[in-house]
Write an enzyme that holds these catalytic residues in place. Sequence first.
Site, PDB file in Angstrom:
ATOM      1  N   ILE A  23      39.997 -16.344  38.958  1.00  0.00           N
ATOM      2  CA  ILE A  23      39.299 -16.811  40.122  1.00  0.00           C
ATOM      3  C   ILE A  23      38.077 -17.582  39.339  1.00  0.00           C
ATOM      4  O   ILE A  23      37.503 -18.714  39.924  1.00  0.00           O
ATOM      5  CB  ILE A  23      39.195 -15.784  40.808  1.00  0.00           C
ATOM      6  CG1 ILE A  23      40.404 -15.491  41.796  1.00  0.00           C
ATOM      7  CG2 ILE A  23      37.930 -16.235  42.243  1.00  0.00           C
ATOM      8  CD1 ILE A  23      40.232 -13.824  42.184  1.00  0.00           C
ATOM      9  N   VAL A  24      37.325 -16.666  38.594  1.00  0.00           N
ATOM     10  CA  VAL A  24      36.118 -17.097  37.996  1.00  0.00           C
ATOM     11  C   VAL A  24      36.158 -18.553  37.359  1.00  0.00           C
ATOM     12  O   VAL A  24      35.268 -19.550  37.572  1.00  0.00           O
ATOM     13  CB  VAL A  24      35.179 -15.979  37.268  1.00  0.00           C
ATOM     14  CG1 VAL A  24      34.123 -16.729  36.678  1.00  0.00           C
ATOM     15  CG2 VAL A  24      34.835 -14.968  38.364  1.00  0.00           C
ATOM     16  N   ILE A 127      49.482  -1.332  42.675  1.00  0.00           N
ATOM     17  CA  ILE A 127      50.509  -0.695  41.948  1.00  0.00           C
ATOM     18  C   ILE A 127      51.816  -0.392  42.573  1.00  0.00           C
ATOM     19  O   ILE A 127      52.842  -0.290  42.126  1.00  0.00           O
ATOM     20  CB  ILE A 127      50.181   0.627  40.989  1.00  0.00           C
ATOM     21  CG1 ILE A 127      50.066   1.744  41.858  1.00  0.00           C
ATOM     22  CG2 ILE A 127      49.059   0.394  39.809  1.00  0.00           C
ATOM     23  CD1 ILE A 127      49.854   3.008  40.967  1.00  0.00           C
ATOM     24  N   ASP A 128      51.658  -0.065  44.023  1.00  0.00           N
ATOM     25  CA  ASP A 128      52.776   0.441  44.576  1.00  0.00           C
ATOM     26  C   ASP A 128      54.014  -0.948  45.056  1.00  0.00           C
ATOM     27  O   ASP A 128      54.906  -0.510  45.516  1.00  0.00           O
ATOM     28  CB  ASP A 128      52.322   1.009  46.061  1.00  0.00           C
ATOM     29  CG  ASP A 128      51.544   2.194  45.876  1.00  0.00           C
ATOM     30  OD1 ASP A 128      51.767   2.824  44.932  1.00  0.00           O
ATOM     31  OD2 ASP A 128      50.936   2.676  46.711  1.00  0.00           O
ATOM     32  N   ARG A 155      62.225  12.664  28.122  1.00  0.00           N
ATOM     33  CA  ARG A 155      63.480  12.700  27.796  1.00  0.00           C
ATOM     34  C   ARG A 155      63.808  13.476  26.552  1.00  0.00           C
ATOM     35  O   ARG A 155      64.808  14.144  26.415  1.00  0.00           O
ATOM     36  CB  ARG A 155      64.116  11.409  27.986  1.00  0.00           C
ATOM     37  CG  ARG A 155      65.747  11.360  27.149  1.00  0.00           C
ATOM     38  CD  ARG A 155      66.687  11.534  28.546  1.00  0.00           C
ATOM     39  NE  ARG A 155      66.931  10.674  29.521  1.00  0.00           N
ATOM     40  CZ  ARG A 155      67.581  11.043  30.448  1.00  0.00           C
ATOM     41  NH1 ARG A 155      68.312  12.062  30.545  1.00  0.00           N
ATOM     42  NH2 ARG A 155      67.725   9.980  31.567  1.00  0.00           N
ATOM     43  N   MET A 170      54.097   7.647  41.608  1.00  0.00           N
ATOM     44  CA  MET A 170      53.192   7.177  42.564  1.00  0.00           C
ATOM     45  C   MET A 170      53.989   6.513  43.707  1.00  0.00           C
ATOM     46  O   MET A 170      55.283   5.716  43.351  1.00  0.00           O
ATOM     47  CB  MET A 170      51.972   6.542  42.198  1.00  0.00           C
ATOM     48  CG  MET A 170      50.988   7.564  41.639  1.00  0.00           C
ATOM     49  SD  MET A 170      49.419   6.414  41.420  1.00  0.00           S
ATOM     50  CE  MET A 170      48.148   7.861  41.449  1.00  0.00           C
ATOM     51  N   GLU A 223      56.322  10.097  45.430  1.00  0.00           N
ATOM     52  CA  GLU A 223      55.495  11.049  46.085  1.00  0.00           C
ATOM     53  C   GLU A 223      55.683  11.113  47.480  1.00  0.00           C
ATOM     54  O   GLU A 223      55.539  12.208  48.236  1.00  0.00           O
ATOM     55  CB  GLU A 223      53.969  10.701  45.508  1.00  0.00           C
ATOM     56  CG  GLU A 223      53.395   9.653  46.135  1.00  0.00           C
ATOM     57  CD  GLU A 223      51.993   9.352  45.721  1.00  0.00           C
ATOM     58  OE1 GLU A 223      51.487   8.446  45.582  1.00  0.00           O
ATOM     59  OE2 GLU A 223      51.253  10.520  45.758  1.00  0.00           O
ATOM     60  N   HIS A 254      47.468  10.010  37.950  1.00  0.00           N
ATOM     61  CA  HIS A 254      46.637   8.893  37.984  1.00  0.00           C
ATOM     62  C   HIS A 254      46.821   8.041  36.547  1.00  0.00           C
ATOM     63  O   HIS A 254      46.095   6.896  36.622  1.00  0.00           O
ATOM     64  CB  HIS A 254      44.973   9.270  38.167  1.00  0.00           C
ATOM     65  CG  HIS A 254      44.806   9.265  39.431  1.00  0.00           C
ATOM     66  ND1 HIS A 254      45.136  10.486  40.261  1.00  0.00           N
ATOM     67  CD2 HIS A 254      44.138   8.529  40.276  1.00  0.00           C
ATOM     68  CE1 HIS A 254      44.551  10.389  41.248  1.00  0.00           C
ATOM     69  NE2 HIS A 254      44.022   9.231  41.525  1.00  0.00           N
ATOM     70  N   ILE A 255      47.539   8.641  35.746  1.00  0.00           N
ATOM     71  CA  ILE A 255      47.589   7.572  34.491  1.00  0.00           C
ATOM     72  C   ILE A 255      48.352   6.387  34.893  1.00  0.00           C
ATOM     73  O   ILE A 255      48.278   5.454  34.301  1.00  0.00           O
ATOM     74  CB  ILE A 255      48.413   8.287  33.634  1.00  0.00           C
ATOM     75  CG1 ILE A 255      50.035   8.802  33.890  1.00  0.00           C
ATOM     76  CG2 ILE A 255      47.899   9.597  32.819  1.00  0.00           C
ATOM     77  CD1 ILE A 255      50.944   9.270  32.648  1.00  0.00           C
TER      78      ILE A 255
END
EC number: 2.7.1.11
Lengths: 324, 324, 324, 324
Positions: A23-24, A127-128, A155, A170, A223, A254-255
Site C-alpha cells: 500500500i505504501v 489467519i482463519d 506424527r 485455530m 477450536e 498462538h504459534i
Amino acid sequence: MKKIAVFTSGGDAPGMNACIRAIVRGAAYHGVEVYGIVRGYNGMIKGDIIPLNSQSVSNIIQRGGTILKSARSKEFMTAEGRKKAYDKLQELGIEGLVAIGGNGTFTGAEIFYNEYKIPTVGAPGTIDNDLYGTDYTIGFDTAVNTALDAVDKIRDTADSHDRVFFIEVMGRDSGYIAIQCAIAGGAESVMIPENLTSVDEIAAILQKGFDKKKSSSIVIVAEGDEEGNAQIVAKNIKDKMDENLDIRVTTLGHIQRGGIPTAYDRILASRLGLGALEGLLRGEKNVMAGVVNNQLIYTPFHDTITKKKPVSEDLIRMVEILSS
Amino acid sequence: MKKIAVFTSGGDAPGMNACIRAIVRGAAYHGVEVYGIVRGYNGMIKGDIIPLNSQSVSNIIQRGGTILKSARSKEFMTAEGRKKAYDKLQELGIEGLVAIGGNGTFTGAEIFYNEYKIPTVGAPGTIDNDLYGTDYTIGFDTAVNTALDAVDKIRDTADSHDRVFFIEVMGRDSGYIAIQCAIAGGAESVMIPENLTSVDEIAAILQKGFDKKKSSSIVIVAEGDEEGNAQIVAKNIKDKMDENLDIRVTTLGHIQRGGIPTAYDRILASRLGLGALEGLLRGEKNVMAGVVNNQLIYTPFHDTITKKKPVSEDLIRMVEILSS
Amino acid sequence: MKKIAVFTSGGDAPGMNACIRAIVRGAAYHGVEVYGIVRGYNGMIKGDIIPLNSQSVSNIIQRGGTILKSARSKEFMTAEGRKKAYDKLQELGIEGLVAIGGNGTFTGAEIFYNEYKIPTVGAPGTIDNDLYGTDYTIGFDTAVNTALDAVDKIRDTADSHDRVFFIEVMGRDSGYIAIQCAIAGGAESVMIPENLTSVDEIAAILQKGFDKKKSSSIVIVAEGDEEGNAQIVAKNIKDKMDENLDIRVTTLGHIQRGGIPTAYDRILASRLGLGALEGLLRGEKNVMAGVVNNQLIYTPFHDTITKKKPVSEDLIRMVEILSS
Amino acid sequence: MKKIAVFTSGGDAPGMNACIRAIVRGAAYHGVEVYGIVRGYNGMIKGDIIPLNSQSVSNIIQRGGTILKSARSKEFMTAEGRKKAYDKLQELGIEGLVAIGGNGTFTGAEIFYNEYKIPTVGAPGTIDNDLYGTDYTIGFDTAVNTALDAVDKIRDTADSHDRVFFIEVMGRDSGYIAIQCAIAGGAESVMIPENLTSVDEIAAILQKGFDKKKSSSIVIVAEGDEEGNAQIVAKNIKDKMDENLDIRVTTLGHIQRGGIPTAYDRILASRLGLGALEGLLRGEKNVMAGVVNNQLIYTPFHDTITKKKPVSEDLIRMVEILSS
C-alpha cells in the site's frame, strides 16, 4: 485523492506487513501521500497517526506481526468514539482509508463509512480464511504451514509411541485451517464446525485404524467444533474406547498467528494491498478487495461480513478417502 | 563380543535414529552382529527383536522419532518380566546391549544388569537434558530450537497486540529447555524448578517493563516449576496486576518431542552411539556414555540416575541482565 | 478397469509422494488394484513394477523426492523400447496408467497412448510450473518457498555489507519461480525468459536504488533468461557500473528440487492424484488433470505440451511498483 | 571505564546481533555508556558512531546479519587511517572497545591496541569456526544447520535420481563446516583442507558404494580443499569413473551467512558478548573472549590469529565409519 491512511485491526496475521508495504509503495508510485494509523481504531480515535514512505516499509515483507500494531477498540463501537476518529482524520486531511483485517474490522469500517462517507477499501487479513469475497485471506497459508509443521512433528512421536493425538488448531467459526491441516498432515480424521461429526464416528474411524494395525492416529479438531475443543472431544472418545488406548491432546494456540509469512501470503498480501489501494484511488468504497479464481474483485463490506464461504465438500471427502 | 542388541526406551527424542544408525554402522565396521529390539523393554520381553544391517539404517539420520519405537513397560518392573526378557536374549545369543533413553531406561538397565550381568552401555536420549554424566543429551538441542521457533512466532503476535505471554515448555524436573529458550528468545523472565522465583517477583519484573514502555513481555515456564504450570502461574499473576493487562498462555506440548534433528543432535547422537558401542566392545558395562567438556566419558548408571546436574548460575544471571 | 499402474518421470518435485499416496489410497477406496513402476519409462521397459497398497504409502506425504524414483529414458524414445514397455504392462494385465511428471513425461505418454491405446491420465509434477492446463504444478509452491528462504538469508548478508546480489533460480524456459521469488523476496528486479529486460535496464534500476541510498539490492535471474545466467548477467552489469560496486552471485541449484512439501503442494498433489485416478476410472485418457480457477479439469496431453502458459503481466508490474 | 564502543567487522555471521544486544544490555546493567560504530573500522575512521541503549537492541536477537553493518577497510591498514580512527574515538571519549569478528578483525585490533593502547576485547564472530581460543564461534552452528538443510534437500533428489552430488560449503582455510555437515548429513565422504584426501580415494569410496547398491552418494567439499573446489573435484572424479555416472555439483554460497540464528548461536553470542564486556570492564585488553570446555576464557589476540585449531580426528574417523 491525495492523502490516505492505512491500518491493521483485529487478530494479527502473517503477511500484514507485506500488505502495508504494498500500500505504501503503491501510494508512492501513484504520487499519493500515505499515513499509518497505529493500533487500529484505537489509534484513529487517539490520533496516533504517522507519516509513512517507501523507506518506512523497507525490510518488513518477511516479518510476522504488523508494524502498525493492532488492537480491539470498544470505544469505536460508540458513536462518540467514531466522531473522535473522524475528527482526527479530518485534522490531517485524510481522504481515504485502507483497512487490513477481518470480520470485526469490516463491521466497524462499514458503520464508519455509512456515518462519515470516508471512502474505505478493505484487505482481508486473518489467519482463519473465513471471509466471503476472497478465496484466501492474508495469513491463512502461513498459519496452515505452521500448524502442519507441528502435525509433522507430532506424527514422529505418535508413531514412536503408538499413540492417538488430538490436535487443536485455530478456527472459532470455521474449519479452514483444520481441513487443510488434516489433508496435508495425513490425519485420520477432522472435526470442523461446518460439519457434524459425532464422537461416535471418530471412535469408529480410530477403531478401524487399529483393526488394520495402524500404530498411530491423528485427529485435527477446529477450536470451534460443535462437539467441543480438543480436550473435551478427547475425553469423550476415551470414555468410549479401550482403556489402554494412549490418547494425547495438543492445542497449538498462538504459534499459528506469528512467523515468517510464506511466499504465497507475501504475494497475496502484496496483490491485495495494491488492489485495495488502486481500487480506492479509482473510486471504490465500502468494499473489500479479494482474489477469486485468480481475479481481483471487490465485494461490499456488508457481504463479506454476512455471507458464508463454505468449506469445499471435495476437501472433506478427500480426508476420508486418503486416510483409509 | 559377537552379537549385540540396541533399543530405545522412554520418551522419544530427535536424534535417536541417528544414534541407532551409528551403533548399527559401527557394529558393521567392527564385524559385530547387531539386532534391534522393538518397543524397548516390552519388545525384549516379547522377543520382538529384528536383525539390523547397514542398509536398515539408510536415510534415517534426519528423521525424528525412533524406528525401533519406544514404550514404557510395567512388566519389566517385575522379576518375572525381566526373566522373560533375559530368556529371549539368551535364545538369540545376544551378549551385550546398548540402551538409548533417560532416567527410567537406565534404572531398568541397572537392575537388569545386576540380576543377569549382560553388559549394557547407555546413550543419553531425552529432550530434558536432565542426566548427570553428559553435558547434553540427544534431542535437547532440537527441542530447544523447536521451542524457540515457537517463542519467536509468539513474539510477533505479542508485539503486535501489546500482550504478555506465558509460554510453557517441557521439563518436569528440570529447567534446561526453559532457561535456554528464555535466553535465546529474549524472554523477560523464566520460571524453573531449580530456582525459586515467586509470582510476586515475576509481577515486579513485568511491571518494570511496562514502566519502561515495553510493549510486550514473554515469560517462559518449565512445566515442573514449583509455582505450578503456565496456566496457574498466569492466573496468579493476573490477580496481582492491572486488570487491563492482556495475558495469554501457550503450552507448547508434544511438538517439542518430534521434528528433524539439528546438526548438533545428529553429531552428538552419532558420537554417543558410536561411543556406547565401542565402550561395550572394549568391556564397559553398567555405564552411560556421555560427552563432558568435549570428551567422551562413561558414568555408572547409578550416578546418572541419582546425581543431579545443576542448571548453570551463569545462565540464570544472563536472563536477568539481558532482558533489562 | 481393475488394475492400473502409477509412475513418476522427469525431474523430481516435492509433493510427488503425496500424489502417489492419493492415487494408491484412491485406488484402494475404489476397489482397483494398483502397481508402482520404478524409475519411470525405464522401469516400464525393464518390468520393474511392484504391487502397492495403502500401507505402502504410509508416512510418505511429508517426504520430498519420489519413492518410485525417476529417470530419463532414451530407450522409450525408440519404437522397440515402447514395445517392450507395452509387453511388460500386458503381462501384468495393467489396463490404465497414471503418469506424474512434466513436459517430457507427457510427450512420451502421448506417443505411447497413440500407439498402444492404454488409457493414461497425467498429473502435473514439476517445480517449474510451465505446464498449460493447470494454474499450479506439484512442487512449485515448495520450490518457491525454498528459493525465498535463500533470498531472505542472502538479504541479511547483503544488507550488512551493502552488496548487490544476483540470485539464480531454476526455470530453463519459464520465469515462474523467479517472478514469485522476486515479489515475495522484495527484490529490486527480476530477469525472466518471458520478458526482455536488458542489462542496461537492470543497471539503471540499481543506480536509481543507490541514488536513493538503498544499501543493498537483489536481482532474481531465471536460469533460462535470454541475457544469460546469473554469472553472465552479473559480469555484464559490473562492466557498466561503478567499479567499487560489490556484486555477488549465488546460484541456488538443486536445493530447489528437494525438501518437505508445503501444505499447498501436499493438498494440490492429493487433489490432482485423486483427480487423475478418478478421471482414468471414469474413462478419461490421453489427458492431464489440472486445477484451473479452483476447478479440476482435464486437458489433452497435446495441449499441455504445445500451448504456452504466460506469466501474469500483473506480477511483472508488481515487481516494478513494490521495489520502488 | 565509563564509555565504550562496539563494532562488527569482517564477514557477517548469524548471532552478531545477539552479541551486540548482550554488550549493550550488559553495559546498561553495569552503568556504562555504549556506542555503536557503523561498518567496522571504516566507520571508526569516518566517525560513523551512534549512541545505543537497551531499546536500540530490542527485537534483534533473532535477526541475521548485523545492525551495525560490516565492511572491510583498506584505510585502517595504513597508519594514517588508524590515527584518524583514534582521533574520532578520543573526540567521543571512548575508553574501551568490543570488536566482534574474525581473523582480520583481531589482526587490526592488535595493531591498533599496540599503537594506541585503547583496551579492546574481542568476541569471535565468524561462521568458519577457525579461531583458536574458543571451541565454537558465533554463527558456526547456524551455518552448519543451514548447509545441512540444503544437504537434506539434495539427498531427496539424489535418491530419486540415483545421482552423486558434490556439495561445496564455506571454509576457505578450514573444514569445520564441511566435517559437521558430512557427519550430520550422512555424507559418503568429505574433503577438507586439514586433511589430504585424493580424488582417487573419493573415487574408490564412491565405487564401493555402488558395489553395495547404494543408489546415491553425497560428497561434501570445503571451498578451500587442496584438490580444488567442488566443480574441479567433480570434474576430476568424473574423468576417472564410469561415464554413465550422473554427477552433479551444488555450491551453497552465501545462504550460509544469513538466516535466523539457532538457539545455540544466540546463547553463545550472548555469553561471549557479556563475557567480552565484563572482561573489558575488569581490565582485560588485547584478548578475545572464548568458551573452551564450557568455561569462559580470554586468549591474546596474537594467539587467536597465529595458532591453529585442528579439526578433531574423531570427527574425521566418524565420517568413514558411519557412511559404511
